[in-house]
Design a protein around this motif. Structure first.
Motif, PDB file in Angstrom:
ATOM      1  N   HIS A 163      53.983  57.832  87.311  1.00  0.00           N
ATOM      2  CA  HIS A 163      54.532  57.536  85.475  1.00  0.00           C
ATOM      3  C   HIS A 163      55.899  58.788  85.685  1.00  0.00           C
ATOM      4  O   HIS A 163      56.359  58.307  84.931  1.00  0.00           O
ATOM      5  CB  HIS A 163      53.342  58.496  85.151  1.00  0.00           C
ATOM      6  CG  HIS A 163      53.716  58.235  83.523  1.00  0.00           C
ATOM      7  ND1 HIS A 163      53.911  59.849  83.034  1.00  0.00           N
ATOM      8  CD2 HIS A 163      53.698  57.385  82.443  1.00  0.00           C
ATOM      9  CE1 HIS A 163      54.069  59.576  81.777  1.00  0.00           C
ATOM     10  NE2 HIS A 163      54.443  58.319  81.570  1.00  0.00           N
ATOM     11  N   ASN A 189      58.418  55.140  81.041  1.00  0.00           N
ATOM     12  CA  ASN A 189      58.244  53.688  80.255  1.00  0.00           C
ATOM     13  C   ASN A 189      58.238  52.384  80.880  1.00  0.00           C
ATOM     14  O   ASN A 189      58.100  52.202  79.706  1.00  0.00           O
ATOM     15  CB  ASN A 189      58.098  54.402  78.873  1.00  0.00           C
ATOM     16  CG  ASN A 189      57.755  55.875  78.556  1.00  0.00           C
ATOM     17  OD1 ASN A 189      57.006  56.148  78.952  1.00  0.00           O
ATOM     18  ND2 ASN A 189      58.538  56.530  77.768  1.00  0.00           N
ATOM     19  N   GLU A 195      57.903  48.424  81.858  1.00  0.00           N
ATOM     20  CA  GLU A 195      57.318  48.037  81.813  1.00  0.00           C
ATOM     21  C   GLU A 195      57.318  47.587  83.254  1.00  0.00           C
ATOM     22  O   GLU A 195      56.652  47.312  84.190  1.00  0.00           O
ATOM     23  CB  GLU A 195      57.010  46.679  81.168  1.00  0.00           C
ATOM     24  CG  GLU A 195      56.211  45.686  80.470  1.00  0.00           C
ATOM     25  CD  GLU A 195      55.650  44.611  79.794  1.00  0.00           C
ATOM     26  OE1 GLU A 195      55.061  43.857  80.316  1.00  0.00           O
ATOM     27  OE2 GLU A 195      55.859  45.046  79.019  1.00  0.00           O
ATOM     28  N   ILE A 229      46.694  53.787  84.620  1.00  0.00           N
ATOM     29  CA  ILE A 229      47.644  53.068  83.890  1.00  0.00           C
ATOM     30  C   ILE A 229      47.384  52.955  83.143  1.00  0.00           C
ATOM     31  O   ILE A 229      47.983  52.593  81.752  1.00  0.00           O
ATOM     32  CB  ILE A 229      47.256  51.776  84.880  1.00  0.00           C
ATOM     33  CG1 ILE A 229      46.539  52.144  86.605  1.00  0.00           C
ATOM     34  CG2 ILE A 229      47.017  50.788  84.454  1.00  0.00           C
ATOM     35  CD1 ILE A 229      48.564  52.075  86.769  1.00  0.00           C
ATOM     36  N   CYS A 278      49.671  52.942  79.645  1.00  0.00           N
ATOM     37  CA  CYS A 278      50.224  51.763  78.838  1.00  0.00           C
ATOM     38  C   CYS A 278      50.308  53.108  77.033  1.00  0.00           C
ATOM     39  O   CYS A 278      50.950  51.802  77.103  1.00  0.00           O
ATOM     40  CB  CYS A 278      49.189  50.983  79.174  1.00  0.00           C
ATOM     41  SG  CYS A 278      48.884  50.455  80.638  1.00  0.00           S
ATOM     42  N   ARG A 279      49.729  53.607  77.384  1.00  0.00           N
ATOM     43  CA  ARG A 279      49.593  53.648  75.880  1.00  0.00           C
ATOM     44  C   ARG A 279      50.984  54.933  75.042  1.00  0.00           C
ATOM     45  O   ARG A 279      51.041  54.815  74.497  1.00  0.00           O
ATOM     46  CB  ARG A 279      48.067  55.085  75.803  1.00  0.00           C
ATOM     47  CG  ARG A 279      47.047  54.088  74.954  1.00  0.00           C
ATOM     48  CD  ARG A 279      45.985  54.854  74.639  1.00  0.00           C
ATOM     49  NE  ARG A 279      45.210  55.989  75.901  1.00  0.00           N
ATOM     50  CZ  ARG A 279      44.579  55.562  76.865  1.00  0.00           C
ATOM     51  NH1 ARG A 279      43.097  54.568  76.730  1.00  0.00           N
ATOM     52  NH2 ARG A 279      44.368  56.931  77.620  1.00  0.00           N
ATOM     53  N   ILE A 332      53.371  50.235  75.927  1.00  0.00           N
ATOM     54  CA  ILE A 332      53.117  48.873  77.008  1.00  0.00           C
ATOM     55  C   ILE A 332      51.886  48.133  76.687  1.00  0.00           C
ATOM     56  O   ILE A 332      51.089  49.011  77.032  1.00  0.00           O
ATOM     57  CB  ILE A 332      53.717  49.415  78.741  1.00  0.00           C
ATOM     58  CG1 ILE A 332      54.506  49.602  78.949  1.00  0.00           C
ATOM     59  CG2 ILE A 332      52.707  47.822  79.110  1.00  0.00           C
ATOM     60  CD1 ILE A 332      54.767  50.261  80.391  1.00  0.00           C
ATOM     61  N   GLN A 333      51.225  47.313  77.159  1.00  0.00           N
ATOM     62  CA  GLN A 333      50.253  45.855  76.573  1.00  0.00           C
ATOM     63  C   GLN A 333      49.114  46.518  77.807  1.00  0.00           C
ATOM     64  O   GLN A 333      49.904  45.594  78.779  1.00  0.00           O
ATOM     65  CB  GLN A 333      50.202  44.562  76.324  1.00  0.00           C
ATOM     66  CG  GLN A 333      51.210  44.959  75.561  1.00  0.00           C
ATOM     67  CD  GLN A 333      51.869  42.769  74.630  1.00  0.00           C
ATOM     68  OE1 GLN A 333      51.074  42.326  74.773  1.00  0.00           O
ATOM     69  NE2 GLN A 333      52.825  42.199  74.390  1.00  0.00           N
ATOM     70  N   PRO A 334      48.488  46.881  77.987  1.00  0.00           N
ATOM     71  CA  PRO A 334      47.596  46.923  79.135  1.00  0.00           C
ATOM     72  C   PRO A 334      46.725  45.526  79.516  1.00  0.00           C
ATOM     73  O   PRO A 334      47.179  45.196  80.655  1.00  0.00           O
ATOM     74  CB  PRO A 334      46.005  47.169  78.083  1.00  0.00           C
ATOM     75  CG  PRO A 334      46.304  48.088  76.740  1.00  0.00           C
ATOM     76  CD  PRO A 334      47.563  47.332  76.355  1.00  0.00           C
ATOM     77  N   LYS A 342      49.463  43.613  80.263  1.00  0.00           N
ATOM     78  CA  LYS A 342      50.170  42.774  81.375  1.00  0.00           C
ATOM     79  C   LYS A 342      50.435  43.553  82.151  1.00  0.00           C
ATOM     80  O   LYS A 342      51.409  43.589  83.315  1.00  0.00           O
ATOM     81  CB  LYS A 342      51.636  43.267  80.635  1.00  0.00           C
ATOM     82  CG  LYS A 342      52.075  42.807  79.466  1.00  0.00           C
ATOM     83  CD  LYS A 342      51.825  41.423  79.671  1.00  0.00           C
ATOM     84  CE  LYS A 342      52.371  39.841  77.985  1.00  0.00           C
ATOM     85  NZ  LYS A 342      52.740  38.965  78.501  1.00  0.00           N
ATOM     86  N   ILE A 343      49.076  44.810  82.758  1.00  0.00           N
ATOM     87  CA  ILE A 343      48.843  45.494  83.517  1.00  0.00           C
ATOM     88  C   ILE A 343      47.797  45.451  84.063  1.00  0.00           C
ATOM     89  O   ILE A 343      48.146  45.542  85.868  1.00  0.00           O
ATOM     90  CB  ILE A 343      49.502  46.941  83.535  1.00  0.00           C
ATOM     91  CG1 ILE A 343      50.651  47.156  82.631  1.00  0.00           C
ATOM     92  CG2 ILE A 343      49.377  48.191  84.510  1.00  0.00           C
ATOM     93  CD1 ILE A 343      52.288  46.929  83.301  1.00  0.00           C
ATOM     94  N   GLY A 348      41.372  44.752  79.785  1.00  0.00           N
ATOM     95  CA  GLY A 348      42.937  44.522  79.687  1.00  0.00           C
ATOM     96  C   GLY A 348      42.093  43.033  78.668  1.00  0.00           C
ATOM     97  O   GLY A 348      43.792  42.275  78.488  1.00  0.00           O
TER      98      GLY A 348
END
Length: 777
Positions: A84, A89, A91, A122, A126-127, A131-133, A135-136, A745
């Motif tokens: 992190h 932040n 993506e 992770i 994302c929060r 970022i959309q979870p 996508k990870i 996800g």
């Protein structure tokens, strides 16, 4: 093909079917198969249990301990925090870094452990970053799986590939023999996800909101929360929540009790209800509105005999379901039995056990015996339905078997909300879980009941159903539905909500919340379950949990803080928890370095090096013995140990030679590349349904025999089979790491097919081309 080989192939086919369908646990399938092979003479008594002493089993067992020590010491947490700080932040850098770090950890940790330990960090990143979870998390699991291919100890198929070569008197693979190919595969996986797979990952809309608001939105609480008011004089006034069982009776989740401006979140079961209380609940408001129509109904117990049955115009019947009956695997209510045939079923016998509760919703099976009654002419007409059942008995003799069956009488008062509605409009049977047997109207009993029958005041309904559940529902008395409320305020200083997922080895897998006694044991309430891209909020107590399900949990913050230690759950939300024991980190890392040093120097083989590392970790108390027993995935250990002798049976019976000859006939004329491609594809296909380890065990004798028949080295074929067995991306069930991230996800099964299939093809094609470069034929 000899009879001996044919019979062994039948046994193996049966095992594969059971592995794929999991009709019984896969480790039990392996035990059953081994037992059959011993009794049929394919495996001797001396060979039967050699798998338990195999180098593969010792290595796997030791690696579980090393992995757990690295996790407990907080090594992976430190790495996650570094991620992190380094990527912030952004993506794309986050996606690449997550796959790289998961791959590096998986080189020396269990793939599932590497995935699990990174998931909370992770999810938090994302929060924070918006970022959309979705996508990870799938790239996280794919990175962990591919990272396992980079070393001998990274994944069970690699470990097995090395040990079976040693068992055959051949030089085994060394610790870093897999590294060049494994790193290429990991790099290819990252490139694929960045430039192609990322576009195939599902979208999730994000909003600016705090964690609890985000979870409420994701689980779609915006329009499902409303209040129920307890009026003065209510029968449940002065009783506790557990005494009234109002949640189960009405099919709702009680989130808070609102009393005089005070909000009691996550109320305990001992909470006493008072006049004027408002219960903040989650559920289907429309269904509840229909259900509350039964308020004011009186209920009494009786039997068929007390009702004066048998009587003129009424007949009984005893039916037995036929083998291919359309009723099998459905229920009487779903089939519309009473509506179509005009006969009401009061009881079902199965294996000499009588079922009278919720008969209408009881899933029927071949051989079930149904006891019912109805108008004589309707019973006589049942002979037309000989495709459904055999009629064993009708008339008075059949009714005599029902004379002591419990029947409930429901009396409709003049002010009942059901008066003036038809049976189908009211949905009273479906909502209350009852079967209407007859209706007493103006001193006459109607045994032939149409869905269009209109209820009238003072009607008496003769019904069968679960008496206690029905009485609990009716005893709730008058409660009032209020308007919907917002999902804000689900948390307070004392109460919080978090998201967790069912862990791969969880004892909760296959159990309902009621069976697991979840709330009583953990002090937490499950508000909703996330499964295959959709939230489930109704009838949660009856829902069977699965690995990968997401759970939205509410409870006291002290109880939530205990979740990270719960082996059944992986926490996805950021919660306050105890610090990792960083003082033990040097010992955990020291154990890992000891294993690497022993193998690199050639001083000891991998199984001894791994065992020495595990012993060092336990001796220094980086992990206690109790913790070691808990973290070892015994199911995987027993599975591999029981499956290993199958390879010996294939070899001694000539089965391996037969399959090898078939492979050579099919691809041998095209050269060793074609043979390698055939074995790689077969290994990957098996691993999509089986665990990768059994796929390697089953194909090892084929590899060795094929190599001998073609006069080529077995190493490229063995390397290809082992690495292809780890190419498990096409379904969430191909690898437990995939299953673990499914709920977090928000993925569906089709997402894995869409993203994982092209990656699998790329990996397999790469193996066919590059394996002979590093391991020549």
């Amino acid at each position: 093909m000899t009879l001996e080989i044919a019979f062994l192939l039948i046994i193996l086919a049966g095992m594969i079917v059971l592995f794929l369908t999991e009709k019984i646990p896969i480790d039990l399938t392996a035990f059953l198969g081994l037992s059959i092979l011993v009794f049929t003479g394919y495996v001797t008594a001396d060979q039967a249990f050699t798998g338990f002493a195999s180098s593969a089993v010792i290595t796997m067992l030791s690696i579980f301990i090393v992995s757990a020590a690295l996790m407990k010491a907080g090594v992976a947490d430190v790495i996650a925090a570094w991620i992190h700080r380094w990527v912030g932040n952004r993506e794309l850098p986050l996606l690449i870094t997550v796959m790289l770090v998961a791959g590096i950890l998986s080189a020396f940790m269990n793939n599932i452990a590497a995935t699990a330990v990174l998931m909370p960090a992770i999810a938090s990143i994302c929060r924070r970053a918006g970022i959309q979870p979705s996508k990870i998390f799938m790239p996280l699991s794919f990175g962990a799986i591919l990272g396992g291919t980079t070393t001998l100890v990274g994944t069970p198929p690699n470990i097995l590939a090395g040990s079976v070569l040693a068992d055959q008197g051949l030089k085994p693979f060394e610790l870093f023999d897999f590294t060049p190919l494994g790193l290429i595969l990991l790099g290819l996986g990252i490139v694929y996800i960045v430039f192609f797979g990322k576009r195939l990952l599902p979208e999730q809309k994000l909003q600016e909101e705090n964690d609890s608001q985000e979870l409420a939105r994701l689980y779609r609480f915006e329009n499902s929360l409303f209040t129920i008011r307890i009026p003065s004089g209510s029968p449940i006034e002065g009783k506790s929540l557990s005494e009234t069982d109002i949640g189960n009776a009405l099919g709702i989740q009680i989130i808070a009790v609102l009393r005089g401006g005070e909000r009691i979140l996550a109320p305990p079961a001992t909470t006493i209800l008072k006049s004027g209380d408002e219960l903040l609940v989650d559920g289907n408001q429309e269904r509840l509105t229909e259900l509350l129509q039964v308020q004011g109904i009186d209920v009494d117990d009786t039997t068929a005999r007390q009702l004066g049955i048998p009587q003129r115009g009424v007949s009984g019947v005893k039916l037995r379901l036929k083998k291919n009956s359309p009723l099998i695997n459905t229920s009487l209510r779903d089939y519309g039995f009473r509506e179509k045939l005009g006969v009401s079923i009061m009881a079902v016998n199965r294996n000499d056990e009588r079922h009278t509760h919720t008969v209408g919703d009881f899933p029927l099976q071949e051989g079930d015996v149904l006891f019912g009654m109805g108008a004589s002419e309707k019973v006589a007409d049942l002979s037309k339905y000989n495709d459904l059942f055999e009629i064993e008995r009708t008339g008075v003799t059949a009714l005599s078997e029902l004379r002591h069956e419990p029947i409930l009488i429901l009396r409709l008062p003049k002010d009942s909300l059901l008066v003036g509605k038809t049976i189908s409009e009211s949905q009273v049977a479906e909502l209350m879980g009852i079967m209407i047997l007859g209706i007493l109207h103006e001193e006459k009993v109607k045994w032939t009941i149409s869905p269009d029958y209109v209820f009238e005041a003072n009607d008496q309904l003769f019904v069968s159903g679960e008496k206690e559940k029905l009485k609990r529902l009716l005893k709730i008395g008058n409660v009032e539905l209020a308007s919907q409320v917002s999902s804000h305020g689900l948390e307070s200083e004392e109460v919080g909500i978090v998201e967790a997922t069912i862990a791969p080895r969880s004892t909760l897998n296959g159990m309902t919340l009621a069976e697991a006694d979840f709330r009583q044991r953990r002090g937490l309430q499950v508000l909703a379950v996330w499964r295959e891209g959709h939230p489930i909020r109704d009838e949660l107590a009856k829902l069977s949990l699965r690995v990968g399900d997401g759970l939205l949990l509410q409870g006291k913050r002290g109880d939530l803080a205990k979740l990270p230690k719960d082996d059944d759950l992986v926490v996805l939300s950021q919660i306050d928890e105890e610090e990792r024991n960083l003082e033990k980190a040097p010992y955990a890392i020291g154990g890992l370095l000891l294993m690497i040093a022993l193998v690199i120097t050639g001083f000891q083989p991998i199984q001894v090096a791994a065992f020495a590392a595990a012993t060092f970790i336990l001796f220094t108390r980086a992990l206690t013995m109790q913790e070691a027993y808990r973290v070892i995935e015994w199911r995987a250990i027993f599975l591999v140990a029981a499956v290993l002798p199958v390879g010996a049976a294939m070899e001694s019976s000539g089965t391996a030679s037969l399959i090898a000859n078939s492979v050579m006939m099919f691809a041998g004329d095209l050269g060793p590349y074609a043979v390698l491609a055939s074995l790689i594809v077969l290994s990957s296909l098996l691993s999509q349904g089986l665990d990768g380890a059994p796929a390697v065990v089953l194909l090892t004798p084929v590899v060795l025999t094929t190599a001998k028949g073609l006069d080529v080295s077995p190493y490229p074929l063995m390397m290809g089979v082992a690495l292809a067995a780890s190419a498990a991306f096409m379904t969430p069930f191909s690898h437990k790491a995939n299953l673990l991230v499914m709920g977090a996800g928000g993925y569906r099964s089709w997402d894995y097919v869409k993203v994982g299939t092209p990656l699998t093809i790329v990996i397999l094609a790469t193996l066919v081309v590059l394996v002979p470069v590093f391991f020549p034929f």
